[in-house]
Design a protein around this motif. Structure first.
Motif, mmCIF file in Angstrom:
data_model
loop_
_atom_site.group_PDB
_atom_site.id
_atom_site.type_symbol
_atom_site.label_atom_id
_atom_site.label_comp_id
_atom_site.label_asym_id
_atom_site.label_seq_id
_atom_site.Cartn_x
_atom_site.Cartn_y
_atom_site.Cartn_z
ATOM 1 N N MET A 201 0.849 -1.185 0.000
ATOM 2 C CA MET A 201 0.000 0.000 0.000
ATOM 3 C C MET A 201 0.887 1.238 0.000
ATOM 4 S SD MET A 201 -2.911 0.910 2.723
ATOM 5 C CE MET A 201 -3.460 2.541 2.920
ATOM 6 N N SER A 202 0.692 2.088 -0.977
ATOM 7 C CA SER A 202 1.493 3.286 -1.121
ATOM 8 C C SER A 202 0.825 4.449 -0.394
ATOM 9 C CB SER A 202 1.639 3.621 -2.607
ATOM 10 O OG SER A 202 2.241 4.867 -2.748
ATOM 11 N N GLN A 203 1.589 5.093 0.491
ATOM 12 C CA GLN A 203 1.061 6.256 1.193
ATOM 13 C C GLN A 203 1.614 7.511 0.545
ATOM 14 O OE1 GLN A 203 2.136 5.922 5.265
ATOM 15 N NE2 GLN A 203 0.385 4.634 5.767
ATOM 16 N N HIS A 204 0.754 8.474 0.367
ATOM 17 C CA HIS A 204 1.173 9.757 -0.198
ATOM 18 C C HIS A 204 1.360 10.733 0.953
ATOM 19 C CE1 HIS A 204 0.478 8.564 -4.329
ATOM 20 N NE2 HIS A 204 -0.655 8.010 -3.931
ATOM 21 N N LEU A 205 2.587 11.127 1.156
ATOM 22 C CA LEU A 205 2.868 12.100 2.194
ATOM 23 C C LEU A 205 2.598 13.500 1.669
ATOM 24 C CD1 LEU A 205 6.217 10.698 3.623
ATOM 25 C CD2 LEU A 205 3.924 10.445 4.548
ATOM 26 N N GLN A 206 1.868 14.244 2.430
ATOM 27 C CA GLN A 206 1.600 15.617 2.044
ATOM 28 C C GLN A 206 2.638 16.503 2.709
ATOM 29 O OE1 GLN A 206 -2.405 16.766 2.745
ATOM 30 N NE2 GLN A 206 -3.251 15.187 1.440
ATOM 31 N N PRO A 207 3.078 17.531 2.008
ATOM 32 C CA PRO A 207 4.085 18.414 2.598
ATOM 33 C C PRO A 207 3.531 19.113 3.836
ATOM 34 C CG PRO A 207 3.267 19.314 0.536
ATOM 35 C CD PRO A 207 2.660 17.958 0.689
ATOM 36 N N PHE A 208 4.403 19.311 4.802
ATOM 37 C CA PHE A 208 4.012 19.990 6.029
ATOM 38 C C PHE A 208 4.104 21.489 5.813
ATOM 39 C CE2 PHE A 208 4.548 21.640 10.314
ATOM 40 C CZ PHE A 208 3.557 20.948 10.985
ATOM 41 N N ASP A 209 3.095 22.199 6.179
ATOM 42 C CA ASP A 209 3.055 23.653 6.026
ATOM 43 C C ASP A 209 3.896 24.285 7.142
ATOM 44 O OD1 ASP A 209 2.504 26.324 5.740
ATOM 45 O OD2 ASP A 209 0.335 26.132 6.071
ATOM 46 N N PRO A 210 5.001 24.968 6.786
ATOM 47 C CA PRO A 210 5.855 25.571 7.826
ATOM 48 C C PRO A 210 5.176 26.715 8.571
ATOM 49 C CG PRO A 210 6.621 26.204 5.646
ATOM 50 C CD PRO A 210 5.518 25.201 5.448
ATOM 51 N N ASP A 211 4.043 27.188 8.052
ATOM 52 C CA ASP A 211 3.315 28.267 8.713
ATOM 53 C C ASP A 211 2.121 27.764 9.527
ATOM 54 O OD1 ASP A 211 4.917 30.464 7.775
ATOM 55 O OD2 ASP A 211 4.032 30.135 5.808
ATOM 56 N N ALA A 212 1.930 26.440 9.565
ATOM 57 C CA ALA A 212 0.815 25.877 10.328
ATOM 58 C C ALA A 212 1.110 26.039 11.821
ATOM 59 C CB ALA A 212 0.614 24.413 9.974
ATOM 60 N N ALA A 213 0.241 26.735 12.511
ATOM 61 C CA ALA A 213 0.424 26.998 13.942
ATOM 62 C C ALA A 213 -0.100 25.811 14.741
ATOM 63 C CB ALA A 213 -0.299 28.280 14.324
#
Length: 141
Positions: free
Chosen positions: A1-13
């Motif tokens: 099963m392939s998981q798609h990692l979403q980029p982490f938002d550096p501005d997410a508080a």
């Protein structure tokens, strides 16, 4: 099963003050003081608690580094303001470079720029005309 990692938002508080203090290797009271001084102003959660982003953590470390170099907090504040101005200027340069690139690739239409006294720039267009040669003059014999 392939998981798609979403980029982490550096501005997410996402980090509360205790976690942010740990990540920045500082005391939580120091973070609160920097917030009061406007050096690093985190977002607020619904309950008004401070929430720090990864970008805030990096800024905290930057403030700490400047302070460790002997720069007082007023100096740190001025340095941060100047760095923000440089960032804005770099963004303007990038936007202007994109405009220049588009203009250089646009062969059918030429543009004319004029500047108002206020400094505002107005862009206009005109179609290029093909210059025609004058008829050859008769030879004098």
């Amino acid at each position: 099963m392939s998981q798609h990692l979403q980029p982490f938002d550096p501005d997410a508080a996402v980090f509360p003050v205790s976690v942010a203090a740990s990540l920045a290797d500082m005391h939580a009271q120091t973070l609160r003081g920097y917030d009061r001084l406007g050096l690093v102003v985190p977002q607020r959660a619904a309950g008004r608690g401070r929430r720090y982003s990864l970008r805030d953590i990096a800024r905290l470390r930057h403030v700490q580094s400047l302070s460790q170099q002997g720069i007082n907090l007023e100096g740190v504040s001025r340095i941060l303001a100047l760095e923000a101005e440089v960032d804005q200027l770099n963004q303007q340069v990038d936007r202007l470079a994109e405009v220049v690139r588009r203009l250089q690739t646009d062969e059918a239409t030429s543009r004319v720029f004029t500047a108002e006294v206020s400094g505002a720039v107005q862009a206009g267009r005109f179609q290029t005309r093909t210059l025609r040669a004058l008829p050859a003059s008769p030879e004098v014999t």
